[in-house]
Design a protein around this motif. Structure first.
Motif, PDB file in Angstrom:
ATOM      1  N   GLY A  65       0.844  -1.176   0.134  1.00 21.67           N
ATOM      2  CA  GLY A  65       0.009   0.005   0.061  1.00 21.67           C
ATOM      3  C   GLY A  65       0.821   1.320  -0.061  1.00 21.67           C
ATOM      4  O   GLY A  65       0.236   2.368   0.288  1.00 21.67           O
ATOM      5  N   LYS A  66       2.178   1.137  -0.405  1.00 22.50           N
ATOM      6  CA  LYS A  66       3.086   2.316  -0.449  1.00 22.50           C
ATOM      7  C   LYS A  66       2.966   3.242  -1.823  1.00 22.50           C
ATOM      8  O   LYS A  66       3.275   4.372  -1.426  1.00 22.50           O
ATOM      9  N   ARG A  67       2.505   2.597  -2.782  1.00 25.04           N
ATOM     10  CA  ARG A  67       2.658   3.340  -4.117  1.00 25.04           C
ATOM     11  C   ARG A  67       1.654   2.619  -4.964  1.00 25.04           C
ATOM     12  O   ARG A  67       1.243   1.438  -4.902  1.00 25.04           O
ATOM     13  N   SER A 100      -6.748   0.591  -6.697  1.00 15.82           N
ATOM     14  CA  SER A 100      -6.649   0.107  -5.413  1.00 15.82           C
ATOM     15  C   SER A 100      -5.605   1.051  -4.718  1.00 15.82           C
ATOM     16  O   SER A 100      -5.801   1.109  -3.429  1.00 15.82           O
ATOM     17  N   PHE A 101      -5.044   1.943  -5.138  1.00 11.60           N
ATOM     18  CA  PHE A 101      -4.197   2.929  -4.543  1.00 11.60           C
ATOM     19  C   PHE A 101      -4.793   4.254  -4.624  1.00 11.60           C
ATOM     20  O   PHE A 101      -5.155   4.722  -3.376  1.00 11.60           O
ATOM     21  N   PHE A 102      -5.258   4.742  -5.539  1.00  9.14           N
ATOM     22  CA  PHE A 102      -5.597   6.101  -5.694  1.00  9.14           C
ATOM     23  C   PHE A 102      -7.341   5.943  -5.392  1.00  9.14           C
ATOM     24  O   PHE A 102      -7.942   5.479  -6.410  1.00  9.14           O
ATOM     25  N   ASP A 149       5.892  12.506  -2.509  1.00  8.94           N
ATOM     26  CA  ASP A 149       5.921  10.893  -2.576  1.00  8.94           C
ATOM     27  C   ASP A 149       4.737  10.409  -2.937  1.00  8.94           C
ATOM     28  O   ASP A 149       3.739  10.939  -2.782  1.00  8.94           O
ATOM     29  N   TRP A 150       4.532   9.117  -3.049  1.00 11.05           N
ATOM     30  CA  TRP A 150       3.226   8.583  -3.486  1.00 11.05           C
ATOM     31  C   TRP A 150       1.913   8.653  -2.489  1.00 11.05           C
ATOM     32  O   TRP A 150       0.964   9.337  -2.716  1.00 11.05           O
ATOM     33  N   SER A 151       2.381   8.656  -1.184  1.00  8.91           N
ATOM     34  CA  SER A 151       1.322   8.644  -0.154  1.00  8.91           C
ATOM     35  C   SER A 151       0.893  10.171   0.037  1.00  8.91           C
ATOM     36  O   SER A 151      -0.347  10.483  -0.112  1.00  8.91           O
TER      37      SER A 151
END
Length: 367
Positions: free
Chosen positions: A23-25, A167-169, A237-239
């Protein structure tokens, strides 16, 4: 048929996948496609550089890409299919493998084939018939291939799916530290932050920009000479980028004219986070989204129009929510990484057949 994937620059898809699983990116679609096709994935770097590599790189790409192409030419034959993720690595592989009596099938995803350097390289190396299948996300790029290379329709694929990782955004709560409305934006490719600055400098908002791209350098004309006091740009960063979307009352994608669908990553990531979008109108997918009511379109360089569009969304939360919801539903239904992976894999296997290796035999490069 044995499938292979050649990337234009060096990064490790397996590590990216592990971070995505945590779930980091967001994930990278090429990792999943490689698994489905049983493909080995190659990245430039690690091969010895010869003088000929440096000479060829003066025309197209970099020496590392030409060195990789030389390596692959000794390993591949007529039972292999090589997907090249960009013109740079694709032209190198096509040129080197063109000398083989039994060469592999070569598929290239064209990012900007109308760029003079790319066009001249294709002509100089006489690669029209050495590249078997041309893929592109841009209608104008597909038209260019038809007009200037006289390619038949069965060698051109207009592929408009989007690799947005839904699933991330995802939608989420705004930061509790938010002081006033935020206009979010991101990216460097063909970005026109001068117009965005002019549209927002007198508004009671913060304009926060993720001004970073691993592939693109900022144009000197992208940013105003004097940055307004309410505008900031930095690396996220992505988060942090996901939170920027969630914090944004409006996401503005301000673009210079282009013919290769710039701005789409930011656009679809914002829609996946259910945020309303204002975007510079461009032919193709962006115009389709505007016509469908999933975003508000403004003309290039129209700071007044962009300001009015932003204000209309800030002053009418119901309108903003309706646009955001339509965009969100469209991304969930159509423009996402799952559909991209399935459609992309189907395009190749329907043309070249099922992979000869199963996914558990995939060997990813870790160089």
């Amino acid at each position: 048929m044995q499938y292979h994937i050649a990337l234009s620059r060096k990064f490790n898809l397996e590590d990216i996948d592990q971070e995505a699983q945590a779930g980091k990116r967001p994930g990278h679609v090429m990792w999943n496609i490689g698994q489905l096709l049983g493909a080995k994935i190659y990245v430039p770097g690690g091969e010895s550089i010869l003088p000929s590599d440096k000479m060829n790189a003066r025309i197209m790409g970099n020496p590392e890409q030409w060195a990789l192409a030389r390596k692959l030419s000794t390993q591949l034959g007529e039972d292999d299919v090589v997907f090249c993720a960009g013109e740079d690595i694709g032209i190198a592989i096509a040129k080197i493998c063109s000398k083989l009596a039994k060469r592999p099938k070569i598929v290239i995803f064209n990012q900007n084939i109308e760029r003079l350097r790319v066009y001249l390289a294709l002509k100089l190396f006489r690669l029209r018939d050495k590249i078997d299948f041309f893929m592109t996300a841009s209608p104008s790029q597909a038209d260019f291939l038809r007009r200037y290379f006289s390619l038949p329709e069965d060698r051109i694929c207009l592929f408009t799916e989007q690799p947005t990782d839904i699933s991330f955004f995802t939608p989420g709560s705004a930061s509790p530290h938010k002081r006033r409305p935020i206009i979010g934006s991101g990216g460097l490719e063909k970005r026109d932050y001068v117009t965005l600055a002019a549209a927002t400098k007198d508004l009671d908002v913060d304009v926060n920009i993720c001004a970073f791209s691993p592939d693109i350098k900022a144009l000197s004309k992208s940013f105003p000479k004097v940055i307004p006091s309410n505008m900031s740009h930095r690396y996220y960063d992505w988060s942090d980028l996901k939170q920027l979307y969630r914090d944004s009352d409006v996401v503005a994608v301000s673009l210079f004219p282009n013919n290769y669908q710039a701005g789409q990553s930011t656009l679809f990531e914002a829609m996946a986070c259910r945020r309303p979008v204002v975007v510079t109108q461009s032919p193709g997918i962006i115009q389709d989204l505007v016509n469908a009511g999933c975003a508000i379109g403004v003309d290039f360089g129209d700071a007044v129009g962009m300001k009015q569009a932003i204000i209309s969304l800030l002053n009418d939360p119901e309108k903003a929510e309706a646009i955001a919801q339509r965009g969100y539903e469209l991304v969930q239904k159509q423009y996402n990484h799952k559909n991209y992976i399935e459609s992309f894999t189907a395009k190749l296997t329907s043309r070249y057949g099922s992979p000869s290796k199963t996914a558990d035999l995939v060997n990813s490069s870790r160089t």
